[in-house]
Design a protein around this motif. Structure first.
Motif, short mmCIF file in Angstrom:
data_model
loop_
_atom_site.label_atom_id
_atom_site.label_comp_id
_atom_site.label_asym_id
_atom_site.label_seq_id
_atom_site.Cartn_x
_atom_site.Cartn_y
_atom_site.Cartn_z
N ALA A 1 6.94 -3.87 0.62
CA ALA A 1 8.11 -3.40 1.31
C ALA A 1 8.32 -2.63 2.63
O ALA A 1 9.09 -1.73 3.29
N VAL A 2 6.65 -2.61 2.93
CA VAL A 2 6.71 -2.75 4.14
C VAL A 2 7.37 -3.39 5.63
O VAL A 2 7.57 -4.67 5.51
N ASP A 3 8.03 -2.67 6.80
CA ASP A 3 8.71 -3.27 7.49
C ASP A 3 7.87 -2.93 8.80
O ASP A 3 8.21 -4.21 10.19
N LEU A 4 7.64 -2.10 9.18
CA LEU A 4 7.50 -2.48 10.19
C LEU A 4 5.22 -2.23 9.99
O LEU A 4 4.56 -0.92 9.55
N VAL A 5 4.23 -2.51 11.19
CA VAL A 5 3.18 -2.16 11.35
C VAL A 5 2.89 -2.14 12.89
O VAL A 5 2.95 -2.96 13.66
N VAL A 6 2.72 -1.04 13.29
CA VAL A 6 2.06 -0.59 14.54
C VAL A 6 0.10 -0.26 14.96
O VAL A 6 0.20 1.04 13.97
N GLY A 7 -0.63 -0.68 15.55
CA GLY A 7 -1.47 -0.40 15.91
C GLY A 7 -2.23 1.69 16.57
O GLY A 7 -0.66 0.62 17.81
N PRO A 8 -3.27 1.84 17.11
CA PRO A 8 -2.61 3.11 17.67
C PRO A 8 -2.81 2.22 19.25
O PRO A 8 -2.28 3.19 20.11
N GLN A 9 -2.69 1.42 19.51
CA GLN A 9 -2.41 0.84 20.89
C GLN A 9 -0.78 0.89 21.38
O GLN A 9 -0.96 0.35 22.61
N ASP B 1 19.09 1.01 3.30
CA ASP B 1 19.16 1.40 5.14
C ASP B 1 17.60 1.65 5.49
O ASP B 1 16.63 1.53 6.02
N LEU B 2 16.68 2.24 4.20
CA LEU B 2 15.57 3.11 4.64
C LEU B 2 14.10 2.08 5.06
O LEU B 2 13.91 0.83 4.75
N LYS B 3 13.92 2.68 6.23
CA LYS B 3 11.95 1.24 7.03
C LYS B 3 10.52 1.92 6.98
O LYS B 3 10.97 3.32 6.84
N ILE B 4 9.79 1.24 6.18
CA ILE B 4 9.11 1.93 6.11
C ILE B 4 7.96 1.21 6.55
O ILE B 4 7.67 -0.05 7.00
N GLY B 5 6.75 2.38 7.51
CA GLY B 5 6.11 1.70 8.76
C GLY B 5 5.11 2.01 7.96
O GLY B 5 5.02 3.85 7.78
N VAL B 6 3.71 1.60 8.81
CA VAL B 6 2.60 1.51 8.98
C VAL B 6 1.53 2.04 10.32
O VAL B 6 2.18 0.43 10.67
N ALA B 7 1.56 2.74 11.08
CA ALA B 7 0.21 3.45 11.88
C ALA B 7 -1.07 3.46 11.97
O ALA B 7 -1.13 3.07 10.67
N GLY B 8 -1.38 3.74 12.63
CA GLY B 8 -2.56 4.46 12.76
C GLY B 8 -3.82 3.41 12.83
O GLY B 8 -3.83 1.76 12.93
N CYS B 9 -4.73 3.95 12.18
CA CYS B 9 -6.35 2.61 11.65
C CYS B 9 -6.23 1.28 10.90
O CYS B 9 -6.89 0.29 10.97
N VAL B 10 -5.23 1.96 10.24
CA VAL B 10 -5.19 1.11 8.04
C VAL B 10 -4.95 -0.26 9.70
O VAL B 10 -5.02 -1.24 9.20
N ALA B 11 -3.57 0.39 10.00
CA ALA B 11 -2.69 -1.11 10.65
C ALA B 11 -3.01 -1.59 11.72
O ALA B 11 -3.45 -3.17 11.70
N GLN B 12 -4.13 -1.31 12.34
CA GLN B 12 -4.96 -1.98 13.10
C GLN B 12 -5.84 -3.04 13.08
O GLN B 12 -5.95 -4.18 12.91
N ALA B 13 -6.31 -2.72 11.53
CA ALA B 13 -7.77 -3.33 10.76
C ALA B 13 -7.25 -4.11 9.87
O ALA B 13 -7.72 -5.28 9.90
N GLU B 14 -6.37 -3.74 9.17
CA GLU B 14 -4.89 -4.65 7.95
C GLU B 14 -3.61 -5.64 8.98
O GLU B 14 -3.73 -6.71 8.28
N GLY B 15 -3.67 -5.15 9.93
CA GLY B 15 -2.40 -6.16 10.65
C GLY B 15 -1.22 -6.44 9.46
O GLY B 15 -1.05 -5.99 8.18
N GLU B 16 -0.89 -8.10 9.48
CA GLU B 16 -0.57 -8.70 8.18
C GLU B 16 -0.26 -8.60 7.06
O GLU B 16 0.71 -8.40 6.30
N GLU B 17 -1.79 -8.38 6.57
CA GLU B 17 -2.08 -8.13 5.21
C GLU B 17 -1.75 -6.95 4.77
O GLU B 17 -1.04 -7.64 3.73
N ILE B 18 -0.70 -6.08 5.62
CA ILE B 18 -0.65 -5.27 4.76
C ILE B 18 1.06 -4.87 4.51
O ILE B 18 1.49 -4.99 3.09
N MET B 19 1.73 -6.16 5.67
CA MET B 19 2.93 -6.47 4.50
C MET B 19 3.17 -7.28 3.48
O MET B 19 3.87 -7.99 2.76
#
Ligand code: SAH
Ligand code: SF4
Ligand code: F3S
Length: 440
Positions: A99-107, A76-94
């Motif tokens: 294993a990444v479930d969530l990507v959220v930019g700083p705004q 059930d563990l969810k892994i998320g990436v927030a912050g400036c890498v999330a903003q810069a790379e978006g979907e590319e991270i997934m």
């Protein structure tokens, strides 16, 4: 009742990320999460990331690789990436790390509750929009829990300066200031919870121009004067400032405002006008030095701090010497130096890069000079009486640790002070990274 879910947040990068992580924890608190310090027991792991240099951004992927096996133990563990890498790379991270479930930019942090709902439904969630609304207004929850004596408060976000090396204008978007009334409300809430020192944050904090309650825009100085009137708040700091936004009313506040601390982080990046121009900094070494003269005329004891980049494209030994000369002239109490890191999408990334061995050599030389200055300034504190805001017990019995007006870490020996006290001390010794003191 079901047991609360556990949230683990790891924060990289600047103080604005530290502040954002607190807000995200509060927001997810509303979704039934409590924070844990142990990733192994978490139901949600959030990495709040930094994109400023390549190393910072790459660290995220190695950390994600290390965290991934935890999913086998807790499906059930969810892994998320927030912050400036999330903003810069978006979907590319997934794509790079499934294993990444969530990507959220700083705004988009105020979208976290609905994004978390999607995760519960077994979907992945991605949001890197730059919406119009004030995320902090929506994120505001006003918990009553006690806080540590020193807190961050973001008043301004984003940057319109576009220095040729920097990703911040792309990851944090255009400059936006929060209204004065919301900042005052948040500051009052913090002081009610035990906070005695507030550091106002912004990527360009001295460019602050927020709505005042009377419809008139306030400058950062105006905001500081308003905060100065809050009972229980004893210290005000702000970071990070740009030389071009260091206006006279702010300089005057350093002379006149009793709660504004004598410390100023004012990055210049280089001492060579040729390089400053190539960096798109729109100030010269000379204008920066004259500015510091003016600030020191207002507040002679102010402790200066700065940031430097070495090995910026086309930087020669002569340019680098000009940087060393500027450092010698300013005499910094703190300074941070970085080897230039080429960032995709920034103008400087296209230019001729300096030989990495040469850049390493310059980094060592600049750091040696900075360390020498820092230690001399610390040594000069010996024998002086200073005020320390006590933050925590020290490692040795009877020892308490806090910060002086000048932001030096101070160890007070045999102290009966409590966390949150402001105590008068005499500095008796300068150590490598801290000062030792006895109570007065
Ligand atoms: N808004 C702040 C700081 C932003 S980033 C300001 O304008 O001063 C913090 C520091 O990281 C910068 O001051 C700069 O010295 C450094 N930095 C930014 N981009 C960099 C890059 N591409 N390579 C190396 N250092 C960088
Ligand atoms: Fe980056 Fe320059 Fe903006 Fe600072 S002023 S955040 S260094 S672009
Ligand atoms: Fe890093 Fe973003 Fe702060 S790139 S320095 S976390 S604004």
């Amino acid at each position: 009742m079901t047991a609360p879910k556990k949230l683990f947040i790891r924060t990289y990068g600047c103080q604005m990320n530290v502040y954002d992580s607190e807000r995200m924890a509060e927001s997810l608190g509303g979704q039934g999460y409590v924070e844990t310090q142990r990733a192994e027991e978490a139901d949600m792991i959030l990495l709040n990331t930094c994109h400023i240099r390549e190393k910072a951004a790459e660290k995220v992927y190695s950390e994600l690789g290390r965290l991934k096996p935890l999913k086998a133990a807790n499906p059930d563990l969810k892994i998320g990436v927030a912050g400036c890498v999330a903003q810069a790379e978006g979907e590319e991270i997934m794509r790079r790390q499934p294993a990444v479930d969530l990507v959220v930019g700083p705004q988009s942090y105020h979208r976290l509750p609905e994004m978390e709902q999607s995760l519960r439904e077994g979907k992945k969630a991605l949001n890197t929009d730059f919406p119009q609304e004030d995320k902090f207004e929506v994120l505001k929850s006003r918990p009553k829990a006690r806080r540590a004596p020193s807190a961050f408060l973001t008043v301004q976000e984003g940057c319109d300066k576009f220095c040729a090396f920097c990703v911040v204008p792309y990851t944090r978007g255009a400059e936006v200031s929060r209204p004065v009334s919301r900042i005052l409300e948040e500051a009052r809430n913090l002081t009610e919870r035990g906070v005695r020192e507030i550091t106002l944050l912004g990527q360009n904090v001295n460019a602050y121009h927020g709505d005042g309650s009377d419809g008139v825009e306030q400058t950062l100085a105006g905001l500081i004067w308003r905060l100065n009137g809050i009972d229980g708040l004893e210290r005000i700091r702000y970071t990070t400032s740009h030389p071009n936004d260091m206006h006279d009313d702010l300089i005057a506040a350093h002379a006149e405002c009793d709660k504004l601390m004598p410390y100023l982080h004012l990055p210049v990046q280089s001492g060579s006008d040729r390089i400053l121009k190539r960096m798109n900094r729109s100030h010269t070494a000379e204008s920066y030095l004259r500015l510091i003269e003016k600030i020191r005329a207002a507040r002679p004891d102010i402790l200066m701090s700065g940031d430097f980049i070495v090995g910026f494209p086309e930087e020669t030994e002569t340019d680098f010497q000009a940087t060393l000369d500027l450092i010698s002239e300013v005499n910094y109490g703190y300074a941070y130096s970085f080897k230039y890191s080429s960032r995709p999408g920034t103008p400087a990334a296209e230019r001729a890069q300096v030989d990495p061995a040469e850049a390493d050599d310059r980094l060592q030389r600049i750091q040696a000079l900075i360390t020498k200055q820092q230690q001399e300034i610390q040594a000069d504190m010996v024998g002086r009486d200073l005020n320390v805001l006590v933050e925590k017990p020290g490692r040795e019995a009877g020892q308490m640790v806090g910060k002086s007006e000048y932001l030096h870490a101070v160890h007070i020996e045999n102290s009966d002070a409590a966390v949150g006290d402001m105590v008068r001390v005499r500095i008796v010794e300068a150590k490598r990274n801290s000062l030792s003191a006895v109570s007065r």
